[in-house]
Structure formats: structure tokens, C-alpha cells
Motif scaffolding. Structure first.
Motif: not given
Length: 198
Positions: A9, A12, A112, A115
Motif C-alpha cells: 500500500f 502504491q 487495498m 491495507s
């Protein structure tokens, strides 16, 4: 493993989406106050879980943040709401976050989201929704401009008292400004629970 998810995470989340323009022209905010539509707060996939309805929080003062998971700006607002949840929650305040996918991005199902929750240490409900459902709640069409995050303030009776609208609204993203807005709302009475007997 959850730790790997948090590290993924972080990688990203490098892309900063302070605000994103969707569509062609500016959104025209709907008049306030107005009744909040109901909204499904869906758990992220593949974890799953129970869907919660926004209306189940009636009687509380709610701040609802619509966000992108990879936006640093959205994460800053989520941290602010986490602080306010700890501070004002005992007085009837409720933070809620709804993640949705950026335009021209594949639907993620909120994969996600867990996370992000772990990374930020969020202690309030966080769900996932489709772009279409977010647009429907906000009353916008695809031809309007939308800043991210969108923040909506709902009083104890289920009435929207403040909302971001088409452009950024720093007053709904700053802790001190939000406290000033929320204090009188927290002092208001909630919905009546039935009629008084004669």
C-alpha cells in the motif's frame, strides 16, 4: 500477510491525487440543508463482511468522506477524521469513509482498503462503493467536475448540513474548522423516537 499488504500500500500510495477533475464542467452544489439519501457501506473484497446502511447512524453527527485509496490528500483527511472520532465519538460523532475507484481505472472492489486501514490505524467504518453509486449519492453527472476527497456533514436527523460540492473545501478538511462546525451540531437533539403518549 498483512504487513506485506501495508508495504504494498505504501508503494502504491506514492501517486498523489490531491484532487481529480472528472468530466467537463464544474459541479453545481445542491442547496443545503437537504435530506441525506441512504447509502450502502460495503465491506472491501475479497475479505467480505456485513453491509451497513448510512441510515443506521441516524442520531449521530456524521462526517462522510468519499476518497481514493491512493490519494495522499485523502489519507490526510482520513487521519483528521480519525483524530476527531477519538475526540468527539463519545459525544455522538461518527466518521465514515467510502473509497471508490478513480475515473478510467478498473474496478478494484476495494482490495487495498484493508491495507489503508491498517497503515492509517483507522478506528471508524470504512467501505467501498462503485463510482456510479457515489455519483448518485452526490447528485452529480459524469459531465461535472469533482474534487477528491468529497466531505459531507450530516446532522443527527439525517440532514446534510455541509458538503464539499464541485471544488475543494478546506473548511471541511481541517480539524479546527470541522470542530467549529461540529460543536453546535453535537448540541442539537436527535430524531424523535416515537410519539409521546397523551
Amino acid at each position: 500477510m498483512r504487513t506485506n499488504g501495508v508495504m504494498h500500500f505504501r508503494r502504491q500510495a506514492v501517486a498523489v491525487l490531491a484532487f481529480t477533475l472528472l468530466g467537463l464542467g464544474p459541479a453545481v452544489p445542491a442547496p443545503l440543508p437537504r435530506t441525506s439519501p441512504d447509502f450502502s457501506i460495503n465491506p472491501p473484497t475479497p475479505v467480505g463482511g456485513k453491509t451497513t446502511m448510512l441510515s443506521s447512524f441516524k442520531g449521530k453527527v456524521v462526517v462522510l468522506e468519499f476518497l481514493f485509496v491512493k490519494s495522499q490528500h485523502c489519507m490526510r483527511v482520513a487521519r483528521t477524521l480519525n483524530t476527531l472520532q477519538a475526540e468527539l465519538g463519545p459525544r455522538g460523532f461518527q466518521s465514515i469513509a467510502i473509497a471508490f475507484d478513480a475515473p478510467n481505472a478498473a474496478a478494484t472492489g476495494g482490495e487495498m482498503l484493508n491495507s489503508m486501514i491498517d497503515y492509517l490505524g483507522l478506528t471508524y467504518p470504512v467501505g467501498y462503493a462503485s463510482r456510479a453509486n457515489v455519483d448518485s449519492y452526490l447528485g452529480r453527472s459524469g459531465s461535472e467536475m469533482l474534487s477528491i476527497p468529497q466531505v459531507v456533514v450530516i446532522d443527527r436527523t439525517g440532514t446534510i448540513r455541509a458538503a464539499t460540492g464541485g471544488g475543494p473545501n478546506p473548511g471541511l478538511e481541517d480539524a479546527n474548522s470541522l470542530r467549529t462546525l461540529l460543536e453546535p451540531l453535537l448540541k442539537e437533539s436527535g430524531p424523535q423516537s416515537g410519539k409521546t403518549k397523551p
